[in-house]
Design a protein around this motif. Structure first.
Motif, PDB file in Angstrom:
ATOM      1  N   PHE A  32      -3.800  -0.700  -1.244  1.00 21.23           N
ATOM      2  CA  PHE A  32      -4.694  -2.215  -1.317  1.00 21.23           C
ATOM      3  C   PHE A  32      -3.149  -3.192  -2.002  1.00 21.23           C
ATOM      4  CE2 PHE A  32      -5.811  -5.557  -3.431  1.00 21.23           C
ATOM      5  CZ  PHE A  32      -6.489  -6.660  -2.369  1.00 21.23           C
ATOM      6  N   SER A  33      -2.664  -3.306  -3.115  1.00 20.29           N
ATOM      7  CA  SER A  33      -1.471  -3.420  -3.449  1.00 20.29           C
ATOM      8  C   SER A  33      -0.117  -3.669  -2.992  1.00 20.29           C
ATOM      9  CB  SER A  33      -0.602  -2.543  -4.542  1.00 20.29           C
ATOM     10  OG  SER A  33      -2.382  -2.544  -5.720  1.00 20.29           O
ATOM     11  N   LYS A  34       0.586  -3.029  -1.727  1.00 29.99           N
ATOM     12  CA  LYS A  34       0.665  -2.885  -0.299  1.00 29.99           C
ATOM     13  C   LYS A  34       0.693  -3.569   0.568  1.00 29.99           C
ATOM     14  CE  LYS A  34       4.248   0.307   1.739  1.00 29.99           C
ATOM     15  NZ  LYS A  34       4.386   1.695   2.295  1.00 29.99           N
ATOM     16  N   LEU A  35      -0.443  -3.044   1.157  1.00 32.09           N
ATOM     17  CA  LEU A  35      -0.254  -4.197   2.326  1.00 32.09           C
ATOM     18  C   LEU A  35      -1.294  -5.108   2.322  1.00 32.09           C
ATOM     19  CD1 LEU A  35      -1.363  -0.544   3.848  1.00 32.09           C
ATOM     20  CD2 LEU A  35       0.667  -1.995   4.411  1.00 32.09           C
ATOM     21  N   LEU A  36      -2.155  -5.500   1.219  1.00 32.55           N
ATOM     22  CA  LEU A  36      -3.536  -6.142   1.494  1.00 32.55           C
ATOM     23  C   LEU A  36      -3.312  -7.948   0.480  1.00 32.55           C
ATOM     24  CD1 LEU A  36      -6.693  -4.846   2.327  1.00 32.55           C
ATOM     25  CD2 LEU A  36      -5.429  -5.715   4.096  1.00 32.55           C
ATOM     26  N   LYS A  37      -2.794  -6.898  -0.914  1.00 32.45           N
ATOM     27  CA  LYS A  37      -2.852  -8.070  -1.985  1.00 32.45           C
ATOM     28  C   LYS A  37      -2.123  -9.568  -1.790  1.00 32.45           C
ATOM     29  CE  LYS A  37      -1.106  -8.400  -7.432  1.00 32.45           C
ATOM     30  NZ  LYS A  37      -1.080  -7.199  -8.295  1.00 32.45           N
ATOM     31  N   GLY A  38      -1.002  -9.529  -0.478  1.00 36.22           N
ATOM     32  CA  GLY A  38      -0.417 -10.744  -0.813  1.00 36.22           C
ATOM     33  C   GLY A  38      -1.507 -11.215   0.558  1.00 36.22           C
ATOM     34  N   PRO A  39      -1.342 -10.850   1.363  1.00 38.91           N
ATOM     35  CA  PRO A  39      -2.255 -11.573   2.225  1.00 38.91           C
ATOM     36  C   PRO A  39      -3.473 -11.618   2.026  1.00 38.91           C
ATOM     37  CG  PRO A  39      -1.355  -8.935   3.500  1.00 38.91           C
ATOM     38  CD  PRO A  39      -1.058  -9.459   2.408  1.00 38.91           C
ATOM     39  N   CYS A  40      -4.057 -11.231   1.131  1.00 42.07           N
ATOM     40  CA  CYS A  40      -5.385 -11.495   0.724  1.00 42.07           C
ATOM     41  C   CYS A  40      -5.338 -12.417  -0.216  1.00 42.07           C
ATOM     42  CB  CYS A  40      -6.372  -9.880   0.016  1.00 42.07           C
ATOM     43  SG  CYS A  40      -6.538  -8.963   1.528  1.00 42.07           S
ATOM     44  N   ASP A  41      -4.173 -12.594  -1.131  1.00 43.04           N
ATOM     45  CA  ASP A  41      -3.801 -13.395  -2.220  1.00 43.04           C
ATOM     46  C   ASP A  41      -4.589 -13.455  -3.268  1.00 43.04           C
ATOM     47  OD1 ASP A  41      -2.496 -15.879  -3.124  1.00 43.04           O
ATOM     48  OD2 ASP A  41      -3.653 -17.848  -3.008  1.00 43.04           O
ATOM     49  N   MET A  42      -5.338 -12.355  -3.133  1.00 42.09           N
ATOM     50  CA  MET A  42      -5.990 -11.419  -4.364  1.00 42.09           C
ATOM     51  C   MET A  42      -5.712 -10.314  -4.480  1.00 42.09           C
ATOM     52  SD  MET A  42     -10.027 -10.655  -2.814  1.00 42.09           S
ATOM     53  CE  MET A  42     -10.625 -12.608  -1.434  1.00 42.09           C
ATOM     54  N   THR A  43      -6.479 -10.168  -6.069  1.00 45.42           N
ATOM     55  CA  THR A  43      -6.127  -8.452  -6.744  1.00 45.42           C
ATOM     56  C   THR A  43      -6.755  -7.350  -6.393  1.00 45.42           C
ATOM     57  OG1 THR A  43      -7.871  -8.897  -8.931  1.00 45.42           O
ATOM     58  CG2 THR A  43      -5.517  -9.882  -8.623  1.00 45.42           C
ATOM     59  N   GLY A  44      -6.563  -6.593  -6.533  1.00 40.77           N
ATOM     60  CA  GLY A  44      -7.506  -4.873  -5.585  1.00 40.77           C
ATOM     61  C   GLY A  44      -9.164  -5.799  -6.162  1.00 40.77           C
ATOM     62  N   ALA A  45      -8.869  -5.059  -7.933  1.00 39.59           N
ATOM     63  CA  ALA A  45     -10.383  -5.811  -9.108  1.00 39.59           C
ATOM     64  C   ALA A  45     -10.851  -6.829  -7.399  1.00 39.59           C
ATOM     65  CB  ALA A  45     -10.062  -6.237  -9.586  1.00 39.59           C
ATOM     66  N   ILE A  89      -8.816   2.688   1.166  1.00 47.44           N
ATOM     67  CA  ILE A  89      -9.047   1.288   0.596  1.00 47.44           C
ATOM     68  C   ILE A  89     -10.314   1.268   0.371  1.00 47.44           C
ATOM     69  CG2 ILE A  89      -8.899  -1.672   0.566  1.00 47.44           C
ATOM     70  CD1 ILE A  89      -6.604  -0.876   2.438  1.00 47.44           C
ATOM     71  N   ILE A  90     -10.732   1.675   1.413  1.00 43.69           N
ATOM     72  CA  ILE A  90     -12.644   1.333   1.476  1.00 43.69           C
ATOM     73  C   ILE A  90     -12.956   2.708   0.697  1.00 43.69           C
ATOM     74  CG2 ILE A  90     -13.165   3.399   3.058  1.00 43.69           C
ATOM     75  CD1 ILE A  90     -15.553  -0.212   2.842  1.00 43.69           C
ATOM     76  N   ASP A  91     -12.657   4.025   0.316  1.00 47.39           N
ATOM     77  CA  ASP A  91     -12.891   4.221  -1.601  1.00 47.39           C
ATOM     78  C   ASP A  91     -12.892   3.170  -2.016  1.00 47.39           C
ATOM     79  OD1 ASP A  91     -13.931   6.192   1.008  1.00 47.39           O
ATOM     80  OD2 ASP A  91     -12.718   7.917  -0.177  1.00 47.39           O
ATOM     81  N   PHE A  92     -11.285   3.010  -1.934  1.00 50.68           N
ATOM     82  CA  PHE A  92     -11.007   2.110  -3.520  1.00 50.68           C
ATOM     83  C   PHE A  92     -12.074   1.364  -4.232  1.00 50.68           C
ATOM     84  CE2 PHE A  92      -8.955  -1.812  -4.821  1.00 50.68           C
ATOM     85  CZ  PHE A  92      -8.857  -1.959  -5.631  1.00 50.68           C
ATOM     86  N   SER A  93     -12.590   0.397  -2.457  1.00 45.68           N
ATOM     87  CA  SER A  93     -13.614  -0.588  -2.920  1.00 45.68           C
ATOM     88  C   SER A  93     -14.475  -0.526  -3.735  1.00 45.68           C
ATOM     89  CB  SER A  93     -13.678  -1.493  -1.140  1.00 45.68           C
ATOM     90  OG  SER A  93     -12.801  -2.286  -0.928  1.00 45.68           O
ATOM     91  N   ILE A  94     -15.416   1.488  -3.109  1.00 44.23           N
ATOM     92  CA  ILE A  94     -16.493   1.556  -3.594  1.00 44.23           C
ATOM     93  C   ILE A  94     -16.455   2.306  -5.511  1.00 44.23           C
ATOM     94  CG2 ILE A  94     -18.341   3.415  -4.017  1.00 44.23           C
ATOM     95  CD1 ILE A  94     -17.669   3.460  -0.146  1.00 44.23           C
ATOM     96  N   GLU A  95     -15.810   2.233  -5.017  1.00 41.70           N
ATOM     97  CA  GLU A  95     -14.978   3.187  -7.135  1.00 41.70           C
ATOM     98  C   GLU A  95     -14.880   2.238  -7.867  1.00 41.70           C
ATOM     99  OE1 GLU A  95     -14.172   5.486  -9.659  1.00 41.70           O
ATOM    100  OE2 GLU A  95     -14.408   6.272  -7.936  1.00 41.70           O
ATOM    101  N   PHE A  96     -14.600   0.465  -7.374  1.00 39.44           N
ATOM    102  CA  PHE A  96     -14.387  -0.435  -7.938  1.00 39.44           C
ATOM    103  C   PHE A  96     -15.040  -1.395  -7.666  1.00 39.44           C
ATOM    104  CE2 PHE A  96     -10.073   2.204  -8.365  1.00 39.44           C
ATOM    105  CZ  PHE A  96     -10.774   2.622 -10.011  1.00 39.44           C
ATOM    106  N   ALA A  97     -16.026  -1.436  -6.937  1.00 40.00           N
ATOM    107  CA  ALA A  97     -17.280  -2.517  -6.312  1.00 40.00           C
ATOM    108  C   ALA A  97     -17.839  -3.189  -8.066  1.00 40.00           C
ATOM    109  CB  ALA A  97     -18.248  -1.846  -6.071  1.00 40.00           C
ATOM    110  N   ASN A  98     -18.383  -4.574  -8.156  1.00 38.01           N
ATOM    111  CA  ASN A  98     -18.610  -5.194  -8.202  1.00 38.01           C
ATOM    112  C   ASN A  98     -19.960  -4.622  -9.463  1.00 38.01           C
ATOM    113  OD1 ASN A  98     -21.510  -5.737  -7.748  1.00 38.01           O
ATOM    114  ND2 ASN A  98     -20.074  -7.649  -6.511  1.00 38.01           N
ATOM    115  N   ASP A  99     -20.194  -2.988  -9.222  1.00 41.83           N
ATOM    116  CA  ASP A  99     -21.710  -2.799 -10.581  1.00 41.83           C
ATOM    117  C   ASP A  99     -21.058  -1.594 -10.843  1.00 41.83           C
ATOM    118  OD1 ASP A  99     -21.758  -2.209  -7.409  1.00 41.83           O
ATOM    119  OD2 ASP A  99     -23.900  -1.223  -7.588  1.00 41.83           O
ATOM    120  N   SER A 100     -19.771  -1.215 -10.938  1.00 41.88           N
ATOM    121  CA  SER A 100     -18.952  -0.412 -10.727  1.00 41.88           C
ATOM    122  C   SER A 100     -19.042   0.567 -11.957  1.00 41.88           C
ATOM    123  CB  SER A 100     -18.038   0.066  -9.413  1.00 41.88           C
ATOM    124  OG  SER A 100     -16.933  -0.165 -10.446  1.00 41.88           O
TER     125      SER A 100
END
Length: 106
Positions: A32-45, A89-100
């Motif tokens: 996520f940090s390498k590929l999406l942080k810039g294009p998404c303009d947001m942190t992984g959190a 990245i989906i496993d990362f998203s599940i691990e750090f979802a808003n209710d995790s």
């Protein structure tokens, strides 16, 4: 005794191989940090917090993760993320979802 050693060695090799082939939240965070942080303009959190764990699981099982990434991050184009990258990245998203209750360091 020799057969037991062969069986134990085989089990160890299979265990290591299957672990490295499965998706990984830590690897997903790095990707996520390498590929999406810039294009998404947001942190992984912030990205992971867009949904609950159950919502991310549903997105994963429906096969609509890429569409969801594009919805959240319009700068990302279809086909930019390989299947294996998406899995991590989906496993990362599940691990750090808003209710995790977990907070990533990216």
């Amino acid at each position: 005794m020799k057969l037991l050693k062969v069986i134990m060695a085989g089990s160890l090799v299979l265990g290591v191989a299957s672990t490295s082939l499965s998706a990984d939240a830590v690897k997903g965070q790095k990707l996520f940090s390498k590929l999406l942080k810039g294009p998404c303009d947001m942190t992984g959190a912030k990205f992971a917090a867009k949904h609950t764990q159950e919502e991310w699981r549903e997105i994963k099982s429906s096969g609509k993760f890429e569409a969801e990434v594009i919805k959240i991050c319009p700068n990302v184009k279809a086909g930019e993320l390989s299947e294996s990258v998406q899995e991590h990245i989906i496993d990362f998203s599940i691990e750090f979802a808003n209710d995790s209750g977990n907070v990533p360091s990216c």
